[in-house]
Design a protein around this motif. Structure first.
Motif, PDB file in Angstrom:
ATOM      1  N   TRP A 292       0.859  -1.178   0.000  1.00 35.83           N
ATOM      2  CA  TRP A 292       0.000   0.000   0.000  1.00 35.83           C
ATOM      3  C   TRP A 292       0.902   1.237   0.000  1.00 35.83           C
ATOM      4  N   VAL A 293       0.653   2.139  -0.919  1.00 28.51           N
ATOM      5  CA  VAL A 293       1.427   3.379  -0.975  1.00 28.51           C
ATOM      6  C   VAL A 293       0.531   4.514  -0.491  1.00 28.51           C
ATOM      7  N   PHE A 294       0.885   5.075   0.682  1.00 31.16           N
ATOM      8  CA  PHE A 294       0.042   6.089   1.308  1.00 31.16           C
ATOM      9  C   PHE A 294       0.739   7.437   1.251  1.00 31.16           C
ATOM     10  N   VAL A 295       0.106   8.422   0.616  1.00 30.55           N
ATOM     11  CA  VAL A 295       0.588   9.798   0.594  1.00 30.55           C
ATOM     12  C   VAL A 295      -0.386  10.612   1.432  1.00 30.55           C
ATOM     13  N   PRO A 296      -0.049  10.920   2.691  1.00 22.41           N
ATOM     14  CA  PRO A 296      -1.002  11.588   3.592  1.00 22.41           C
ATOM     15  C   PRO A 296      -1.611  12.837   2.981  1.00 22.41           C
ATOM     16  N   GLY A 297      -2.926  12.925   3.121  1.00 26.72           N
ATOM     17  CA  GLY A 297      -3.652  14.080   2.619  1.00 26.72           C
ATOM     18  C   GLY A 297      -3.913  14.067   1.131  1.00 26.72           C
ATOM     19  N   ARG A 298      -3.372  13.062   0.402  1.00 27.17           N
ATOM     20  CA  ARG A 298      -3.506  13.062  -1.049  1.00 27.17           C
ATOM     21  C   ARG A 298      -4.145  11.779  -1.583  1.00 27.17           C
ATOM     22  N   LEU A 299      -3.484  10.628  -1.350  1.00 25.88           N
ATOM     23  CA  LEU A 299      -3.969   9.404  -1.988  1.00 25.88           C
ATOM     24  C   LEU A 299      -3.463   8.159  -1.286  1.00 25.88           C
ATOM     25  N   MET A 300      -4.132   7.042  -1.596  1.00 23.98           N
ATOM     26  CA  MET A 300      -3.701   5.706  -1.217  1.00 23.98           C
ATOM     27  C   MET A 300      -3.705   4.878  -2.496  1.00 23.98           C
ATOM     28  N   ASN A 301      -2.553   4.257  -2.823  1.00 22.39           N
ATOM     29  CA  ASN A 301      -2.440   3.428  -4.022  1.00 22.39           C
ATOM     30  C   ASN A 301      -2.234   1.981  -3.597  1.00 22.39           C
ATOM     31  N   VAL A 302      -3.139   1.084  -4.063  1.00 17.78           N
ATOM     32  CA  VAL A 302      -3.047  -0.339  -3.764  1.00 17.78           C
ATOM     33  C   VAL A 302      -2.329  -1.005  -4.938  1.00 17.78           C
TER      34      VAL A 302
END
Length: 827
Positions: A808-818
């Motif tokens: 899981w790639v989490f960019v706080p305040g922007r997006l979550m990429n699975v």
């Protein structure tokens, strides 16, 4: 002033930019005054050589500086942004020879042309402070400074082995030799022995090195380059007794722990012992002659073929008594240490390569901790470790062995610090430069020209005969009475290296019209320069010299601060088709043509948006066209909204739900642009944030009065945020929106902390990089909780196979990429 009808017409960059520049000039918007009560902020871009035409590298450099200057002015600071011309140098002299004209005339014509180009790009300079280094009013104080350096013992003249450019017929500093060739001519450099003027920069070597630790606003790469150039080495000098009874050979080493591994000594070709041998032996003389064109930079010595000759001299090892041969070697330089080394082939790569070539012994005396002595037959072991086979040093760590070796050597060794940095040779044997203010008197020797007789003016009407300086034979310049005894004497005919002029110009901008002294109290008001901008290629040359001059001026009482430039931005090159723009490659893009076709704002926007400032930028016609399309869209969008003069103060509580979301987005954009321009200096991401918000604003349909007020506030804010980058069109749009005064002088937008404190934000959800939806989350919500919510949401879960999720790639305040392995679920 542009009429209201003119304001509503289609975007016409030529008329708009001329109008805006006239407004700024009439308002004297960019003049800086010490009486201004606002905090001072000094922005400086490295000034250009007046070649006659700006190139795209100039445009990028000066746009970056202007963006920063305009931003800080809107932030409520008193901004100084001056400009001048680094006007002495070989190009003007060579052009004058080719075109049969005066270098002074050629230079002044080019300056006038380039000033017009700079103005057309909208750069906000305080032209009252203009410095042109070839004018006597500037170099008078430079000459005075040199005479003071001479009196302080920081300038001297001596015969030295120097780098000689056979094409430009002048001496080059070590820093001006690139890959064995002259930095301007490209000709292979020769070594010659001639009388030269030097500045004792080595007296400040330790401070120049230590000062780098205080430069927190400088790129690490630049500081690393300066550290390497200064090249501080702590070690010992050791005396090896000659077996022929002719005294000692003193070597310098940082690895006394390897003393028992010495199998030969090596001398530089310039070493006095070698020079003496060359006078009596033809083979040695030929070898020394062949070494005159070798490059002596550290990086070059690593890769050059290792060549040498035996001298026939032998020395006694100071601890073992073993007889060791002495060689002359190409990889040893006279300008570092003592010009002699103790060679330990097992533990030094260059010593090893040389020993392998000439069949000299290789004796291992260090092993890696926890292991055995490694095989050094093919490669040297250069790491420190545990000393072996070294008598009383055996079993000690390298560090402890160095201390023990020094104790054992007694008076035959002494601790010293050496620097790779050499004194700066400032003499140049060319005409178009600042005359060195010294007189050679047969009775008195070298006499500085008194301050009352400065400047020594460079005659501007001279006759050239090839590339040799006409000053050498110009009696009216050369012949002069001695300032001390009055008897016939002659002036120094060498001129200063042009880096001399550019090493203190930044300070003179602060005291630009001081006629009595080199600087005055205004220098304390402005210095250090808050933001300096220039290419990475100046990391060692100009920046090191400027730091040295600054410290000298401080010690003379003219300055108070320790460093000239608090923050440094080293911008990347502008490329075309993957290569640096050059006439020889036929890939030059003329800035004038771009401004004429698209406008200055388009050129500025492309330069700021195409790449982060420290990276190289690839020129793209499509990118320029895209930049103009954006400006036209901004123009159209503002004019479409300008008619709705919604009055009143925005009440966030009265906004519709979409209006509330836009309000949050607006202030997040303001805060983000503030960070990108003011702190990170990533102008491309600042522009991207504004573009993203503009898209949201274009889609927004106001419902009530509060929404309409928000639209107006947002439109005004966009114009403010873009002003430092595209100042002309935004100045015009400010008038369209009914703004008072000049936008250039308006305050910078401030983000509302209430708007930034969202209770919930929208988080984009991607699967393998493709957007699949979004969810509302708290700004501080934990990542694992968000993952659970994504998997529990039927609209999102249908795209996700939990069994094949890699990460899981989490960019706080922007997006979550699975990120999933293999094909994504189709749903």
């Amino acid at each position: 002033m542009i009429s209201e009808d003119r304001m509503s017409d289609s975007y016409d960059p030529g008329k708009i930019e001329a109008w805006a520049q006239t407004r700024w000039r009439e308002a004297r918007a960019f003049e800086a005054h010490e009486s201004d009560p606002r905090p001072p902020f000094y922005v400086l871009s490295m000034f250009p050589y007046p070649s006659g035409r700006l190139h795209m590298g100039h445009v990028r450099n000066y746009t970056i500086g202007d963006v920063i200057a305009r931003y800080h002015r809107m932030r409520g600071e008193s901004v100084l942004q001056p400009m001048g011309f680094d006007a002495f140098g070989l190009p003007a002299e060579n052009a004058a020879i080719q075109n049969q004209t005066s270098p002074a005339r050629w230079t002044e014509t080019n300056i006038a042309t380039m000033k017009g180009q700079l103005d057309r790009l909208g750069f906000g300079y305080d032209w009252r402070r203009e410095i042109v280094t070839c004018r006597p009013g500037y170099y008078r104080f430079e000459q005075w400074l040199f005479t003071e350096l001479y009196r302080m013992g920081l300038a001297y003249r001596e015969k030295a082995s120097v780098n000689w450019d056979p094409v430009d017929q002048t001496v080059l500093a070590n820093e001006q030799v690139i890959d064995g060739c002259g930095w301007r001519s490209g000709a292979p450099v020769e070594r010659r022995e001639i009388e030269q003027w030097f500045v004792r920069i080595t007296a400040y070597a330790e401070e120049l090195l230590n000062g780098l630790d205080t430069l927190t606003g400088w790129p690490e790469e630049v500081k690393r380059m300066q550290r390497n150039w200064i090249g501080r080495s702590s070690g010992v000098e050791i005396d090896f007794e000659r077996l022929d009874g002719e005294g000692m050979i003193r070597v310098f080493t940082t690895r006394a722990d390897t003393l028992y591994g010495v199998t030969y000594l090596a001398l530089a070709p310039e070493h006095p012992i070698v020079q003496d041998l060359a006078r009596h032996h033809a083979e040695m003389r030929a070898f020394v002659q062949s070494m005159r064109q070798r490059e002596t930079r550290e990086a070059a010595l690593e890769t050059q073929e290792k060549r040498g000759l035996p001298t026939g001299i032998r020395v006694r090892h100071p601890l073992t008594g073993e007889a060791l041969p002495v060689w002359v070697a190409s990889f040893v330089v006279m300008t570092y240490g003592t010009g002699a080394i103790m060679a330990v082939p097992a533990h030094d790569a260059r010593d090893h390569e040389f020993a392998k070539r000439y069949g000299l012994p290789i004796r291992s005396v260090v092993r890696v901790p926890g292991g055995e002595a490694g095989d050094v037959t093919d490669t040297a072991l250069t790491d420190e470790g545990i000393v072996v086979d070294s008598g009383p040093l055996t079993g000690l760590s390298s560090q402890a062995a160095r201390i023990r070796a020094h104790d054992l050597l007694g008076e035959r060794a002494r601790e010293v610090v050496h620097y790779r940095l050499r004194d700066w040779g400032v003499s140049r044997q060319r005409y178009w430069g600042c005359p060195i203010p010294m007189v050679h008197c047969p009775e008195c020797g070298i006499v500085p020209v008194p301050a009352r007789e400065l400047p020594v003016v460079l005659p501007e009407t001279v006759q050239f005969s090839g590339v040799r300086s006409p000053l050498i034979t110009l009696a009216s310049f050369r012949e002069t009475p001695c300032p001390h005894c009055g008897k016939p004497a002659f002036r120094e005919t060498d001129t200063f290296d042009t880096f001399f002029e550019s090493s203190w110009y930044y300070a003179r901008f602060a005291s630009y019209n001081c006629a009595e002294a080199i600087l005055d109290d205004r220098a304390h008001h402005w210095l250090p320069v808050n933001q300096y901008i220039g290419g990475i290629e100046h990391a060692v040359l100009h920046l090191l010299y400027a730091r040295f001059f600054h410290k000298v001026l401080r010690d003379m009482g003219w300055l108070r601060c320790n460093e000239p430039f608090a923050r440094l931005l080293s911008q990347g090159m502008v490329l075309k088709d993957g290569a640096k723009m050059s006439k020889s490659k036929g890939n030059v893009v003329d800035p004038e043509a771009i401004v004429a076709r698209f406008g200055a704002d388009t050129a500025r926007l492309f330069m700021m948006f195409a790449a982060p400032p420290e990276q190289s930028l690839e020129w793209s016609e499509q990118g320029v066209e895209g930049a103009q399309r954006f400006i036209k869209r901004l123009w159209r969008q503002v004019h479409e909204r300008a008619g709705d003069r919604a009055e009143g103060v925005l009440d966030p509580g009265a906004l519709s739900d979409p209006g509330t979301a836009l309000w949050h987005f607006l202030h997040e954009t303001v805060a983000g642009v503030e960070v990108d321009i003011g702190i990170r200096q990533t102008f491309n991401t600042a522009i991207a944030k504004v573009m993203e918000f503009m898209n949201a604003l274009a889609r927004f349909e106001p419902v009530g009065q509060a929404d309409r007020v928000l639209v107006r506030e947002a439109t005004v804010t966009i114009v403010h945020l873009l002003h430092p980058i595209i100042p002309h069109v935004t100045e015009s749009l400010w008038q369209t929106l009914g703004g008072e005064g000049l936008l250039a002088m308006r305050p910078w937008p401030v983000a509302d902390p209430v708007a930034l404190a969202r209770s919930e934000i929208e988080l984009v959800i991607q699967v393998n990089g493709r957007r699949r939806g979004s969810i509302r989350v708290r700004p501080d919500e934990e990542e694992y909780g968000i993952r659970s919510r994504v998997l529990a949401d039927p609209a999102l879960a249908r795209f996700i196979d939990a069994a094949v999720v890699e990460r899981w790639v989490f960019v706080p305040g922007r997006l979550m990429n699975v990120v999933m392995r293999g094909e994504r679920k189709s749903g």
